[in-house]
Write an enzyme that holds these catalytic residues in place. Sequence first.
Site, PDB file in Angstrom:
ATOM      1  N   ILE A 136      -6.901  -4.942   7.968  1.00  0.00           N
ATOM      2  CA  ILE A 136      -8.092  -4.147   7.729  1.00  0.00           C
ATOM      3  C   ILE A 136      -8.994  -4.773   6.674  1.00  0.00           C
ATOM      4  O   ILE A 136     -10.175  -4.472   6.595  1.00  0.00           O
ATOM      5  CB  ILE A 136      -7.759  -2.694   7.327  1.00  0.00           C
ATOM      6  CG1 ILE A 136      -7.050  -2.633   5.976  1.00  0.00           C
ATOM      7  CG2 ILE A 136      -6.942  -2.028   8.393  1.00  0.00           C
ATOM      8  CD1 ILE A 136      -6.872  -1.195   5.486  1.00  0.00           C
ATOM      9  N   TYR A 184       0.838  -1.196   0.000  1.00  0.00           N
ATOM     10  CA  TYR A 184       0.000   0.000   0.000  1.00  0.00           C
ATOM     11  C   TYR A 184       0.879   1.255   0.000  1.00  0.00           C
ATOM     12  O   TYR A 184       1.713   1.430   0.908  1.00  0.00           O
ATOM     13  CB  TYR A 184      -0.884  -0.048   1.248  1.00  0.00           C
ATOM     14  CG  TYR A 184      -1.578   1.238   1.658  1.00  0.00           C
ATOM     15  CD1 TYR A 184      -1.425   1.732   2.948  1.00  0.00           C
ATOM     16  CD2 TYR A 184      -2.410   1.942   0.787  1.00  0.00           C
ATOM     17  CE1 TYR A 184      -2.073   2.894   3.361  1.00  0.00           C
ATOM     18  CE2 TYR A 184      -3.050   3.102   1.183  1.00  0.00           C
ATOM     19  CZ  TYR A 184      -2.877   3.572   2.473  1.00  0.00           C
ATOM     20  OH  TYR A 184      -3.508   4.723   2.887  1.00  0.00           O
ATOM     21  N   LYS A 241     -12.952  -0.824   5.555  1.00  0.00           N
ATOM     22  CA  LYS A 241     -13.104  -1.690   4.390  1.00  0.00           C
ATOM     23  C   LYS A 241     -14.252  -2.669   4.558  1.00  0.00           C
ATOM     24  O   LYS A 241     -15.047  -2.881   3.645  1.00  0.00           O
ATOM     25  CB  LYS A 241     -11.796  -2.456   4.123  1.00  0.00           C
ATOM     26  CG  LYS A 241     -10.556  -1.579   4.100  1.00  0.00           C
ATOM     27  CD  LYS A 241     -10.580  -0.534   2.992  1.00  0.00           C
ATOM     28  CE  LYS A 241      -9.360   0.362   3.028  1.00  0.00           C
ATOM     29  NZ  LYS A 241      -9.402   1.424   2.002  1.00  0.00           N
ATOM     30  N   ASP A 251      -1.445  -6.008   9.417  1.00  0.00           N
ATOM     31  CA  ASP A 251      -2.485  -5.033   9.101  1.00  0.00           C
ATOM     32  C   ASP A 251      -3.638  -5.817   8.477  1.00  0.00           C
ATOM     33  O   ASP A 251      -3.543  -6.264   7.335  1.00  0.00           O
ATOM     34  CB  ASP A 251      -1.914  -3.998   8.129  1.00  0.00           C
ATOM     35  CG  ASP A 251      -2.921  -2.911   7.786  1.00  0.00           C
ATOM     36  OD1 ASP A 251      -4.134  -3.173   7.832  1.00  0.00           O
ATOM     37  OD2 ASP A 251      -2.495  -1.796   7.444  1.00  0.00           O
TER      38      ASP A 251
END
Lengths: 457, 471
Positions: free
Chosen positions: A231, A144, A256, A229
């Site tokens: 998410i 990301y 999300k 992470d």
Amino acid sequence: MLSSKVTCNSHGQDSSYFLGWEEYEKNPYDEIKNPKGIIQMGLAENQLNFDLLESWLHNNPQPSAFKNQNNQSIFKELALFQDYHGLPAFKNALVKFMSEIRGNTVSFDTNNLVLTAGATSANETLMFCLANPGDAFLIPTPYYPGFDRDLKWRTGAEIVPIHCSSLNGFRITKSAVEEAYKQAQKQKFKVKGILVTNPSNPLGTSLTLNELDILVNFISTRNIHLISDEIYSGTVFSLMNTEIAKRVHIVYSLSKDLGLPGFRIGAIYSNDELVVSAATKMSSFGLISSQTQYLLSKILSDKKFTKTYLSENRRRLKERHEMLVNGLQASGIRCLQSNAGLFCWVDMRHLLSSNTFEGEMEVWKKIVYEVGLNISPGSSCHCSEPGWFRVCFANMSEETLVVAMQRVKSFVDSMVKKNNMSRHQQLLNRHSRRTKSLPKWVFELSFHQREIAADER
Amino acid sequence: MLSKKVTDCNAHGQDSSYFLGWQAYEKNPYDDVHNPNGIIQMGLAENQLSFDILQTWLDNNPDATGFKKNGQSVFKELALFQDYHGLLSFKKALVNFMSEIRGNSVTFDPNNLVLTAGATSANETLIFCVANPGDAFLVPTPYYPGFDRDLKWRTGAEIVPIHCSSSNSFRITKSALEDAYQQAQKQDLKVKGILITNPSNPLGTSLNSHELDLLFNFISTKNMHLISDEVYSGTVFSSPSFISVMEVLKNKNLINSEVSKRVHIVCSLSKDLGLPGFRIGAIYSCNEEVVSAATKMSSFGLISSQTQYLLSEMLSDGKFTKSYLSENRRRLKHRHETLVKGLQKVGIRCLKGNAGLYCWVDMRHLLSSKTFQGEMELWKKIVYDVRLNISPGSSCHCSEPGWFRVCFANMSEQTLLFAMQRVKSFVESMSKKNSPPRHEHLRLSHARRTKSLPKWVFSLTSNQLEVGDLR
């Protein structure tokens, strides 16, 4: 006059990830008002289930109006509530939701949960807790683009990439991790841990047991941390011994899963008391509005709703994912096989005029300006090979996605026509050579086929 | 294994007595029905006086919380809205409100405003923008204990105190400024600016034009920044009127000047509207670079769009904001008077204040010794015996022992009156406890003090200040 954080470029915001966004802002697609505009496919949002949420709100008007189940106003209590330990009712509901997402295979303790204004805040806070300025975290590529800002900018920490390759479906290998560690040492960075996104952004795949094993063994021997992470709702591996478990930290968010990025709901989960304690104090710099904590505590406590929501969300995402994959396939474009996320990792290497990042930028510009689709080029995600793109599928209507697929088809058809026949033949040959020489599974990796020992390379 | 920020104990500054008194309260909180002998919280600067006005507005405007605009649902738009530039309608409403608080003497441009999750976030972000690790900011004492964490912890910046003294009502003087600057240089710290809280926490006074002049001259000659934390600007309940640094820029014709690029304001709705839980703060700066960087940094602490929407609707209601501000001021003034008079009855004086949610109380005459140990001794008595959680001056870095911050707006009027009764009992018992000579000694020293010092030490007005400042 101003700090060096301001004067240098460390916010990372000049990457193409953001530039494509700017182009979209200037000329956004609207099916009625601007049918020739740029379709936003670079934004990993989940817009598929607002009807479910709005229906819940319609049937449960009290929480938004600061009323409890007895229709009494609790506005004052919420307005005054700024305790950085967070609203207990919300934390209770959130940990149960996190369990539910993971099929109730794990349970979470609210005492180990720290609320933050979004995962952005959670990631930065964890960095402040685990790394001193100049320390490094290893991160698998592609990753990301926001991490360059979130993990490094104000913390002074460094990122050293763990290079993953299309040869084995971008899976993490032991040698890649060790390479990255050596690279960090060469640059005289002290490695404090590894950060993975699980499921991966931008790949859309969840980590396999094999990859998780590699990671846990590595952090165990090197005595470093692992941040996951999650998410995009990863699966939390059932862990290992308590000592290592203290060095594994999870980041979560409702941006999300529930499609609520505007509400800034994130969290850190850690088994390390010191980390929880410090992160809790640091959360002062980014607390979640109590108004929002209260509303979400009510939504997530509604078990009937969460059950329906989660299954319907999965169903709709799967459908959209298939639409995109099939739509691209019809144009001869393949995607990395994926089981998660709000995007596909798309292989456009065969469309590059040259197998370089310049070639990738060329194709990307054509796609943004000529085809009118804002997608994210792999280079913005630090991918080590040119030609891959992240394409989102859940942030527009179905009709818009269909239009986007049509545009792609026209573009590919025109590219084929543009080139003279011999070049076309060249391309065809190269494409079939590629498909023949590489095992089929490179393009259609499934969770089980993963076990095939590609990671030994 | 963990970062130094975690392992360096106390870098977060949270072991100060400011927080310990709070912990004692948590264990034994006063409740007029369930726990009438419990500790009354007077250490929390909250504004609980006007929730009824807010509740009425909410009752009359259900769309603002129901995610509706003109009857249409805006839920989806808000749920997706994470633009760090902030909801424009909210920023516009907020700058108008900021103007209104300042008597419309200045206007603000929403493009110069950066929204943050509370003033806590705003202050930290500003320091990240203008100071490198090891740089220093000068801060007048006494100051808000939270600054030690907010300005220094993760930024690596340092605070060097500008010592203010009761001899001139804690006003900022030129020599104090210069002393602080020299002190910083002695410690090899590069001074990047001055941070003031105006109106002051914990003093409850707003800076006068003389002090503001001093500050502007200082930052001009030394080429440094001025951060003005104006979170209490809406709590000014009596004269002298509040002068914002924006107004100073305007009056000195410095708008668009080079100096204006080094002046920044921090705002919040936590004190004015009593909404600390909603995390609504902002940075205002005329410096484009600062605005640009702070905007990106605000990613780490954005305000929930749900909350931005509610407040944009509320603050756009001009009728509401006007009546709220005036009624809020009236109620604060009344409460302030209740506390001041209640303490005065037992011979305890307050620094004359015109703002804030607290009084700066002089209990020097109750100290057994004129030391910080004496102050702690007295403080413990007040917390555990009198059962009032108040904030000792030492937790606010006051350079003289014996001063305490006592809040008046975070409880009901009955509770405040009850607290005053407890103080009365305490003071009376203290006089009785001491043997007559000692009592006489105390009385005499109190009288001596009141006789030898001009009355104006205790009831300074802005005009009289000029006298004290020359020292």
